[in-house]
Design a protein around this motif. Structure first.
Motif, PDB file in Angstrom:
ATOM      1  N   LYS A 111       0.824  -1.195   0.000  1.00  0.00           N
ATOM      2  CA  LYS A 111       0.000   0.000   0.000  1.00  0.00           C
ATOM      3  C   LYS A 111       0.868   1.259   0.000  1.00  0.00           C
ATOM      4  O   LYS A 111       1.832   1.347   0.745  1.00  0.00           O
ATOM      5  CB  LYS A 111      -0.887  -0.009   1.240  1.00  0.00           C
ATOM      6  CG  LYS A 111      -2.092   0.900   1.134  1.00  0.00           C
ATOM      7  CD  LYS A 111      -3.035   0.621   2.298  1.00  0.00           C
ATOM      8  CE  LYS A 111      -3.941   1.790   2.582  1.00  0.00           C
ATOM      9  NZ  LYS A 111      -4.598   2.364   1.412  1.00  0.00           N
ATOM     10  N   SER A 113       0.870   5.674   0.017  1.00  0.00           N
ATOM     11  CA  SER A 113       0.031   6.836   0.320  1.00  0.00           C
ATOM     12  C   SER A 113      -0.279   7.588  -0.972  1.00  0.00           C
ATOM     13  O   SER A 113       0.500   7.558  -1.933  1.00  0.00           O
ATOM     14  CB  SER A 113       0.744   7.754   1.304  1.00  0.00           C
ATOM     15  OG  SER A 113       1.865   8.353   0.674  1.00  0.00           O
ATOM     16  N   THR A 129      -5.935   1.512  -7.594  1.00  0.00           N
ATOM     17  CA  THR A 129      -6.793   2.662  -7.299  1.00  0.00           C
ATOM     18  C   THR A 129      -6.883   3.613  -8.484  1.00  0.00           C
ATOM     19  O   THR A 129      -7.984   4.005  -8.890  1.00  0.00           O
ATOM     20  CB  THR A 129      -6.248   3.420  -6.072  1.00  0.00           C
ATOM     21  OG1 THR A 129      -6.223   2.526  -4.954  1.00  0.00           O
ATOM     22  CG2 THR A 129      -7.129   4.616  -5.742  1.00  0.00           C
ATOM     23  N   ARG A 287     -12.163   0.634  -0.429  1.00  0.00           N
ATOM     24  CA  ARG A 287     -10.963   1.399  -0.082  1.00  0.00           C
ATOM     25  C   ARG A 287     -11.318   2.509   0.912  1.00  0.00           C
ATOM     26  O   ARG A 287     -10.646   2.714   1.911  1.00  0.00           O
ATOM     27  CB  ARG A 287     -10.396   2.016  -1.364  1.00  0.00           C
ATOM     28  CG  ARG A 287      -9.079   2.684  -1.174  1.00  0.00           C
ATOM     29  CD  ARG A 287      -8.590   3.350  -2.453  1.00  0.00           C
ATOM     30  NE  ARG A 287      -7.314   3.951  -2.182  1.00  0.00           N
ATOM     31  CZ  ARG A 287      -7.164   5.070  -1.480  1.00  0.00           C
ATOM     32  NH1 ARG A 287      -8.229   5.705  -1.033  1.00  0.00           N
ATOM     33  NH2 ARG A 287      -5.979   5.545  -1.215  1.00  0.00           N
ATOM     34  N   GLU A 288     -12.415   3.231   0.600  1.00  0.00           N
ATOM     35  CA  GLU A 288     -12.843   4.314   1.483  1.00  0.00           C
ATOM     36  C   GLU A 288     -13.224   3.777   2.863  1.00  0.00           C
ATOM     37  O   GLU A 288     -12.870   4.356   3.886  1.00  0.00           O
ATOM     38  CB  GLU A 288     -14.049   5.036   0.858  1.00  0.00           C
ATOM     39  CG  GLU A 288     -14.542   6.203   1.690  1.00  0.00           C
ATOM     40  CD  GLU A 288     -15.802   6.841   1.105  1.00  0.00           C
ATOM     41  OE1 GLU A 288     -15.669   7.693   0.219  1.00  0.00           O
ATOM     42  OE2 GLU A 288     -16.908   6.458   1.527  1.00  0.00           O
ATOM     43  N   ASP A 290     -12.102   1.099   4.338  1.00  0.00           N
ATOM     44  CA  ASP A 290     -10.874   0.733   5.063  1.00  0.00           C
ATOM     45  C   ASP A 290     -10.169   1.968   5.623  1.00  0.00           C
ATOM     46  O   ASP A 290      -9.673   1.963   6.749  1.00  0.00           O
ATOM     47  CB  ASP A 290      -9.912  -0.028   4.143  1.00  0.00           C
ATOM     48  CG  ASP A 290     -10.461  -1.404   3.766  1.00  0.00           C
ATOM     49  OD1 ASP A 290     -11.394  -1.864   4.445  1.00  0.00           O
ATOM     50  OD2 ASP A 290      -9.963  -1.996   2.798  1.00  0.00           O
ATOM     51  N   GLU A 291     -10.112   3.028   4.795  1.00  0.00           N
ATOM     52  CA  GLU A 291      -9.476   4.272   5.228  1.00  0.00           C
ATOM     53  C   GLU A 291     -10.173   4.823   6.470  1.00  0.00           C
ATOM     54  O   GLU A 291      -9.540   5.318   7.393  1.00  0.00           O
ATOM     55  CB  GLU A 291      -9.564   5.334   4.119  1.00  0.00           C
ATOM     56  CG  GLU A 291      -8.691   5.071   2.926  1.00  0.00           C
ATOM     57  CD  GLU A 291      -7.237   5.404   3.200  1.00  0.00           C
ATOM     58  OE1 GLU A 291      -6.967   6.563   3.532  1.00  0.00           O
ATOM     59  OE2 GLU A 291      -6.388   4.495   3.089  1.00  0.00           O
ATOM     60  N   ASN A 292     -11.500   4.731   6.461  1.00  0.00           N
ATOM     61  CA  ASN A 292     -12.278   5.378   7.509  1.00  0.00           C
ATOM     62  C   ASN A 292     -12.301   4.602   8.814  1.00  0.00           C
ATOM     63  O   ASN A 292     -12.682   5.145   9.842  1.00  0.00           O
ATOM     64  CB  ASN A 292     -13.712   5.616   7.021  1.00  0.00           C
ATOM     65  CG  ASN A 292     -13.747   6.717   5.982  1.00  0.00           C
ATOM     66  OD1 ASN A 292     -12.872   7.578   5.956  1.00  0.00           O
ATOM     67  ND2 ASN A 292     -14.726   6.683   5.101  1.00  0.00           N
ATOM     68  N   ASN A 294      -9.961   3.841  10.605  1.00  0.00           N
ATOM     69  CA  ASN A 294      -9.030   4.430  11.570  1.00  0.00           C
ATOM     70  C   ASN A 294      -9.443   5.826  12.021  1.00  0.00           C
ATOM     71  O   ASN A 294      -8.786   6.418  12.872  1.00  0.00           O
ATOM     72  CB  ASN A 294      -7.636   4.510  10.946  1.00  0.00           C
ATOM     73  CG  ASN A 294      -7.166   3.152  10.473  1.00  0.00           C
ATOM     74  OD1 ASN A 294      -7.400   2.153  11.141  1.00  0.00           O
ATOM     75  ND2 ASN A 294      -6.538   3.112   9.309  1.00  0.00           N
ATOM     76  N   LYS A 295     -10.497   6.354  11.413  1.00  0.00           N
ATOM     77  CA  LYS A 295     -10.888   7.726  11.742  1.00  0.00           C
ATOM     78  C   LYS A 295     -11.946   7.758  12.843  1.00  0.00           C
ATOM     79  O   LYS A 295     -12.760   6.837  12.942  1.00  0.00           O
ATOM     80  CB  LYS A 295     -11.454   8.416  10.487  1.00  0.00           C
ATOM     81  CG  LYS A 295     -10.398   8.766   9.465  1.00  0.00           C
ATOM     82  CD  LYS A 295     -11.009   9.597   8.356  1.00  0.00           C
ATOM     83  CE  LYS A 295     -10.003   9.834   7.243  1.00  0.00           C
ATOM     84  NZ  LYS A 295     -10.665  10.302   6.021  1.00  0.00           N
ATOM     85  N   ARG A 300     -15.988  10.480   9.761  1.00  0.00           N
ATOM     86  CA  ARG A 300     -16.406   9.535   8.730  1.00  0.00           C
ATOM     87  C   ARG A 300     -17.650  10.037   8.027  1.00  0.00           C
ATOM     88  O   ARG A 300     -18.527  10.618   8.654  1.00  0.00           O
ATOM     89  CB  ARG A 300     -16.738   8.185   9.363  1.00  0.00           C
ATOM     90  CG  ARG A 300     -15.529   7.300   9.553  1.00  0.00           C
ATOM     91  CD  ARG A 300     -15.934   6.013  10.229  1.00  0.00           C
ATOM     92  NE  ARG A 300     -15.265   5.894  11.511  1.00  0.00           N
ATOM     93  CZ  ARG A 300     -15.656   5.066  12.479  1.00  0.00           C
ATOM     94  NH1 ARG A 300     -16.754   4.360  12.346  1.00  0.00           N
ATOM     95  NH2 ARG A 300     -14.976   5.000  13.589  1.00  0.00           N
TER      96      ARG A 300
END
Length: 480
Positions: A111, A113, A129, A287-288, A290-292, A294-295, A300
């Motif tokens: 992965k 950034s 992506t 993908r979104e 997974d990103e979220n 951690n937020k 979110r």
RNA sequence: UCCUCAGUAGCUCAGCUGGUUAGAGCACCUGACUGUUAAUCAGGGGGUCGUUGGUUCGAGCCCAACCUGAGGAGCCA
């Protein structure tokens, strides 16, 4: 043609047949005896698995099958013994068309950034992506043309080089062939633009609208879809110095017709993506998600990517006038509790992003069309309403994006238009060609502009506009 | 342009109150493994700590300026 594209093969697996595929290696894994190659040729987000026995090809060739290398593979299509894919190819012949030194190729099978990939914009299209984003970008370009063509609109190529400097849409890039070190001067010591290529000052266009209006008042319904340039020093996730804009212009359409067309258009595009880009959208949605993970919850988005797209497609947009919007904002909780950085206290002020955000995301919770703005904060060509305080303008606000469409009914009355130009200090002398539309056979007409990359932000769920255009141009950045 | 934050291995990051020889995961290389799915296991190489200057006996750590990036604001599509 001596090869088959991976999308075609996966859609209609020709099990038992021998085929040739060509593409780029994502990863290679396996044991000493057998190797599994994930091959992608860009036709689809899905990789094709190639099974390659080390004995058959020799260690020397297998070693050249590294991430990023380009291969041509011939072999039999078989049902996969593994569980991750339906079919695979038993490699009979493998040609390494282009090697890729694994020590030097920047895109590792891991992965990365988005910031890092932005620096490698020339290679990032090879990632899963960005492959997905650019395939969706193509689908949206195609859908724009299909939508208008199906409705009898004509596409017009408006000029990219222009001497028009009165559009008022922002700072312009100057185009010149003069020697910057030693330009010809007039007697007053100013640069003598009469000596320049066009014998006058020229710029890159900031909008094709004025030329579009000329075409609409002859062809009826037209649209432009071209590059647009702004030399603003904007450093945000929503601005580019070079972007693509769609500007339809319709004779005999008033503001209401204009807004209806814009709503239909946006719904059509979103629906087109949902119906034609399923695989790519599913990947971006995951993908979104997974990103979220951690937020914190408040950062979110309330809805997933696919839910947001369906929300736009399946609901009528909210409608309100600027005056109503100001009332809503004035009486809103954040305004009363002084949570806004720009408090809303009087009619006539321009709405700030925090206000637009509140209207869309907190109050209406769906796209909003705001109409009839104060005439002082809008462009000279917008039609003055009977109240003489507002103009027939409309902005469409989208959740997460803000303003995605800006449009208006145009001022078709010659006397009012010229007096508005005086108010805005626009010299009539340079605008006679434009005023001829009002001078000869003027009529009610309307149009709007859609920032294509803003649409792309919404459809892909990406949050930085530099990630939805292949080669972003921003202040201080014109690489590749 | 303004505000805030960041810059340490190819990538993502940790590095205590300033103190010996700079840490991890991933990637890469070597080896092991007869079907892998972010393969797994063992080992190895890899560093101008953004740049310049300063403080100090001593700076990755403190100070200043600059550069680069990110987020937000303004301008707008």
């Amino acid at each position: 043609m001596d090869y088959i594209r991976i999308k075609e093969l996966l859609d209609q697996p020709k099990t038992g047949e021998t085929v040739t595929v060509k593409g780029w290696v994502k990863t290679r894994r396996g044991s000493k005896q057998v190797n599994f190659i994930a091959l992608n040729d860009g036709s689809t987000i899905h990789n094709l698995q190639i099974v390659a026995e080390t004995e058959k090809f020799g260690e020397e060739l297998i070693k050249k099958i590294t991430t990023g290398a380009c291969l041509s593979v011939t072999g039999e299509v078989v049902e996969s013994k593994g569980s991750g894919q339906a079919i695979e190819i038993l490699g009979e012949n493998i040609d390494v068309l282009g090697e890729s030194d694994p020590e030097k190729f920047p895109l590792q099978p891991k992965k990365h950034s988005l910031e890092f990939l932005r620096e490698k914009a020339h290679l990032r299209v090879r990632t899963t992506t960005f492959g997905a984003i650019y395939r969706i970008r193509h689908a949206m370009i195609f859908a724009v043309h299909k939508f208008f063509n199906d409705r009898g609109f004509f596409n017009v190529h408006t000029p990219i080089l222009t001497s028009s400097d009165a559009e008022g849409a922002g700072e312009m890039f100057r185009v010149t062939t003069l020697d910057p070190k030693n330009p010809p001067l007039t007697e007053d010591g100013e640069v003598d633009w009469k000596e320049d290529f066009f014998e006058k000052q020229a710029n890159l266009t900031v909008s094709g609208q004025l030329e579009g209006e000329l075409s609409a008042l002859a062809l009826g319904n037209i649209y432009t879809f071209g590059p647009t340039f702004r030399a603003e020093n904007s450093n945000t996730t929503r601005h580019l110095a070079e972007f693509w804009m769609i500007e339809p212009e319709m004779a005999f359409h008033d503001l209401k017709d204009n807004a209806e067309l814009a709503e239909d258009f946006l719904k059509y595009l979103v629906n087109y993506a949902l119906e034609n880009c399923e695989d790519d959208l599913n990947f971006l949605a995951k993908r979104e998600e997974d990103e979220n993970k951690n937020k914190p919850a408040n950062e979110r988005p309330a809805l997933s990517l696919l839910e947001r797209l369906k929300m736009v497609r399946d609901n009528d947009f909210a409608f309100c006038t600027y005056t109503e919007a100001i009332d809503i904002l004035k009486n809103s909780k954040p305004n009363k509790k002084k949570k806004f950085n720009y408090p809303v206290d009087e009619w006539g002020v321009d709405m700030q992003s925090e206000h637009e955000k509140y209207l869309v995301e907190k109050h209406f919770k769906k796209p909003v069309i705001v109409t009839d703005y104060p005439k002082d904060i809008k462009a000279f060509y917008m039609r003055v309403n009977d109240d003489n305080k507002t103009v027939a303008a409309m902005d469409i606000l989208f959740p997460g994006i803000g303003e995605i469409v800006g449009g208006s009914q145009r001022e078709e009355r010659m006397d009012i238009l010229t007096s508005r130009m005086k108010d805005f200090n626009i010299e009539e002398e340079h605008m006679q060609w434009y005023l001829d539309t009002r001078r000869f056979g003027s009529c009610v007409h309307s149009g709007f502009g859609l920032g294509f990359e803003r649409l792309m932000l919404f459809v892909t769920g990406m949050t930085n506009i530099r990630d939805v255009i292949p080669f972003p141009r921003t202040p201080g950045n014109c690489e590749f």
